[in-house]
Every structure is written in C-alpha cells, then in structure tokens.
Design a protein around this motif. Structure first.
Motif, mmCIF file in Angstrom:
data_model
loop_
_atom_site.group_PDB
_atom_site.id
_atom_site.type_symbol
_atom_site.label_atom_id
_atom_site.label_comp_id
_atom_site.label_asym_id
_atom_site.label_seq_id
_atom_site.Cartn_x
_atom_site.Cartn_y
_atom_site.Cartn_z
ATOM 1 N N TRP A 126 23.099 -33.484 -7.992
ATOM 2 C CA TRP A 126 22.214 -33.685 -9.137
ATOM 3 C C TRP A 126 22.273 -35.133 -9.622
ATOM 4 N N ILE A 151 26.883 -29.363 -6.205
ATOM 5 C CA ILE A 151 25.756 -29.192 -7.132
ATOM 6 C C ILE A 151 25.694 -30.347 -8.128
ATOM 7 N N ILE A 185 19.206 -27.853 -11.288
ATOM 8 C CA ILE A 185 18.090 -27.846 -10.344
ATOM 9 C C ILE A 185 16.791 -27.733 -11.137
ATOM 10 N N GLN A 238 22.805 -29.470 -2.962
ATOM 11 C CA GLN A 238 22.854 -28.495 -4.059
ATOM 12 C C GLN A 238 22.694 -27.069 -3.538
#
Length: 249
Positions: free
Chosen positions: A105, A101, A25, A135
């Motif tokens: 991404w 996640i 992130i 995410q």
C-alpha cells in the motif's frame, strides 16, 4: 477445548482486526468487492468457530454420529501432527501477509493512488520489483495462516474460491495497466511474477540481476532504441525505462 468457545468479545475483536486491512485496498472499486467480501466472510467464519460456536463440529459429528478428533474441522489444525508449531506457522503467515499488504500500500499510494487522475506512475520499485500484486499475496497468506491455525469446512471451501478471485482480479488489472502504460508495463510483467517472487529467485540462481534489454519484447517503436543522424542508435530501451518516469498521458 471448550474453553475456546463463547468468547464473543474475541469474535468481534478478530473480525475488526483482520477486517481493517481491507482499508489498504481500493475496496470502493466494483472489481474489489467480490474478493473483499469472500475474505471478510473467511475471517468471520474463523472467528465464529474458533471463539464462538463450533458449528462445523456439531454438524459433522451429528451426521456421522461420532466426535471429531481435535484438528479435524475443529481445533488447532496441525496439533496432532506437529503440536504448537502449526499455530506458529499460522502466525508467521499472518505477519508476512500483513507486511505485504501495508508495504505494498505504501509503494502504490505514494506513486499511483495519491496522484491526480492521469498522472499516476508505473510502480516498479520496492516490493513491485519482485511481484506485481503483493497485497493480494498478503491476503492469501493471512487466510492460509488461518487454515493452518483452525481449519473448518466453510474455510476449506472458501480458500480456493479466494485464490481464483484474486487471480482473476490480478489478470483484469494487468490488462488495464497494459492499456495505460503500454509496452513499459509489458516489460515490467516479463521481469516479475504475479504473486510469488519466482522470476527474482530464478535470476538470483542464474546470476542475472535484471532481464537484459534484448530479451524484453516490445512492439512500440517509440520505446525501442531509436536511430539518430548517421543511423546510430541513441536511446536503448533499457535507458528509456530508467530515465523516463512513466505517467498517464
């Protein structure tokens, strides 16, 4: 249960392993720091009490003057109810959360973060066809899995905080996306859900694959079907969404 404690190498390994997902992130942004910090504190709290020292058990037992049964603020949370299935449920949440996640991404990096400033595209493919913040859903699932595996008092306090922080962050980012992409993002928001694929499930059971163009509310005349010579409509809004890549102007 004493064999769980005093393994400081496991404490470090746990923190490093789950802390690495913060690299997926944009944690350098100020808005990301508070939820990222609470997530990391959550990971540290579990690692310390599951592998290091059961501080919650010592404190609560000292206050009430009695030992706590396993699964109550110490030990595997659901062991007295469903045995090892509680731990397996936690592992399932870890795996789904990690997948969200990493996959999220990949999609957003390819179409948005890797582009030059002002040229990022609106990401509405892959996971983003169903949920707008995969995410954040992933981080919430990972921490929920930790609660299912080994709930402690600090974790029970922090998890609702984490939900609120990610919700507020998501709302803030959606306002920014609406400023950048205008009614195209509004249309995307109307056919998807924030954290869970609720809208996609509703469409599945209703037999609709996508939201009809007539149901998409837009206030920008440039994004509606426009009228050509003779008054005929030449470019419906749905075709505009499909044919024109969305970029910063």
């Amino acid at each position: 249960m004493d064999e769980h404690f005093g393994h400081w190498w496991a404490v470090i390994a746990w923190i490093v392993t789950f802390g690495l997902f913060l690299l997926f992130i944009p944690f350098y942004k100020k808005s990301q720091r508070k939820p990222a910090s609470v997530y990391l504190a959550f990971v540290v709290a579990l690692a310390l009490e599951m592998f290091g020292v059961p501080l919650t058990m010592y404190i609560v037992s000292g206050v009430i003057g009695a030992s706590l049964p396993e699964g109550v603020l110490c030990g595997h949370t659901l062991v007295s109810l469903i045995g090892e299935w509680g731990m397996l449920a936690g592992i399932f949440c870890y795996l789904i959360g990690i997948g969200l996640i990493v996959w999220g991404w990949r999609d957003i990096y390819k179409h948005y973060w890797s582009k030059e400033e002002g040229k990022g595209e609106l990401v509405d493919k892959g996971l983003y066809r169903f949920i707008r913040h995969p995410q954040y859903t992933g981080f919430l699932l990972i921490t929920l899995g930790m609660l299912l595996e080994w709930a402690t008092l600090p974790m029970l306090v922090m998890w609702p905080m984490l939900v609120v922080l990610y919700y507020r962050l998501a709302k803030r980012e959606e306002k920014e996306m609406e400023l950048h992409f205008g009614d195209r993002y509004v249309a995307c928001r109307q056919r998807t859900s924030m954290f869970l694929p609720v809208a996609a499930v509703k469409r599945l059971f209703s037999g609709k694959k996508t939201m009809p163009a007539a149901d998409i509310k837009t206030t920008d005349p440039a994004l509606r079907g426009h009228t050509g010579a003779g008054g005929s409509e030449t470019r419906p809004y749905s075709e505009t969404l499909q044919q024109e890549p969305v970029r910063f102007s």
